[in-house]
Write an enzyme that holds these catalytic residues in place. Sequence first.
Site, PDB file in Angstrom:
ATOM      1  N   GLU A   8      -7.832  -4.805  -1.235  1.00  0.00           N
ATOM      2  CA  GLU A   8      -8.343  -5.502  -2.403  1.00  0.00           C
ATOM      3  C   GLU A   8      -8.212  -7.020  -2.299  1.00  0.00           C
ATOM      4  OE1 GLU A   8      -8.001  -3.568  -6.000  1.00  0.00           O
ATOM      5  OE2 GLU A   8      -8.701  -1.740  -5.035  1.00  0.00           O
ATOM      6  N   HIS A  10       0.846  -1.195   0.000  1.00  0.00           N
ATOM      7  CA  HIS A  10       0.000   0.000   0.000  1.00  0.00           C
ATOM      8  C   HIS A  10       0.877   1.239   0.000  1.00  0.00           C
ATOM      9  CE1 HIS A  10      -3.074   2.941   1.037  1.00  0.00           C
ATOM     10  NE2 HIS A  10      -3.890   2.084   0.450  1.00  0.00           N
TER      11      HIS A  10
END
Length: 406
Positions: free
Chosen positions: A343, A284
């Site tokens: 995700e 991330h």
Amino acid sequence: MEPHVPPTEPTPTAIATDGPILAPRGLAGVVVTDTEVGDVRGDEGFYHYRGHSAVDLARSRGLEDVWALMVDGELPADEERRREFRHEVRARRSLPAAVRSVLPHLAGAGSTLDGLRTALSLVGQEEHMRPLLDTPEPRRRDDALRLAAVTPTIVAALHRTALGEPPVEPRGDLAPGADLLWMLTGEEPDPEAARALETYMVTTVDHGFNASTFTARVVASTGADVAGCVVAAVAALSGPLHGGAPSRALDLLDAIPADGSDDDVDDAIRSRLERGERLMGFGHAVYRTDDPRSVLLREIAAELGRRSDEASAGVAHARRVESRAVALLAAHRPGRELRTNVEFYAGVVMDLCGVPRSMFTPVFASSRAIGWTANVLEQARDPKIIRPSARYTGPAAPRPVPPLAG
Ligand code: ACO
């Protein structure tokens, strides 16, 4: 990390004295504006919407309550206010006739996000959305609600049209998660799946100055209409490094043998890393610890996994791939703390809820449209256009313009 520029605009004196400010690649760590919409604290693994922990909101409130918070600044205080807001947004879900008529073309022409982009643009035209600069606040709010409310209807209609099925009308008696499942399948939604999907949607309403939100705000800063801002945001979201990963994360799980040994799992992951590929659903830009969305969605996946042996096996496989991938990523990029992002389990949860893979990112867009529009409304109150500079690295200028040969 300390910001490289102050949150307020630098004074002309500062620019004259120090020259241009060189921002780091990707603007990482650069604070470009003030916002009251929400924030992400990457080091703590925490994010919030207007001060409320987004994870707490996802556990305790429905999407429409959070929508009211994002757009109007406060959660509905009582049942009456909740009903009023609910009525406002549910009344705005229907497709305009012009969008309905182009669905067959849009559904056959590309991905659902491509179709959504075009359809939202058409909604803006059909609803005579005017530039933000020329529009009073109540009308901006109307446009914002309309676009976010119609987004799930559009993506579901595009999906069904692509399958050769007629679109299913939204239902005013259903909450957003249930309504989306209803519009996708035409079947009475399973309450647990509907709740899980809506929880996921609450977790993805907003997330700081991610690429699509920033894009929406850049367009809003030009004074363009709300539809233009949201269309641009959808385009930004369509990139695999941003919103395009949940189906790819599930593709990764499919490509790794669920019945193989731990060594088989390691080999499959290692070969991808050795080829220089990124593992979808990991890493991330901001979190250097667990992504709190991933933590919540992992829990929801575990709950959904109890519903059948097949679901349970799927969740166990995801857990195993997660743990092996995190270990191998740690060896591959020591010190980077690459863990699952939203995700990875988003794909698992949506799959268990019966959302088709091609619809993962469009569902993400459906909830993020609320965050985009809240950000657009906030940006529209600031009359300053966002207009940074680039450092020119091409051939020395000025270069003479050569005559055309021959
Ligand atoms: N797999 C393998 N290597 C990775 C991964 C990954 N998933 N993520 C980061 N790395 C590597 C990078 O290549 C980088 O190496 P480099 O320094 O040699 O270039 C290093 O780790 C450090 O990267 P970061 O600075 O931590 O990550 P960055 O901010 O550049 O990118 C991103 C963040 C785009 C999310 C990245 O982690 C990635 O590509 N992940 C896979 C795609 C994905 O899951 N996207 C969804 C993100 S969530 C969302 O947008 C809603």
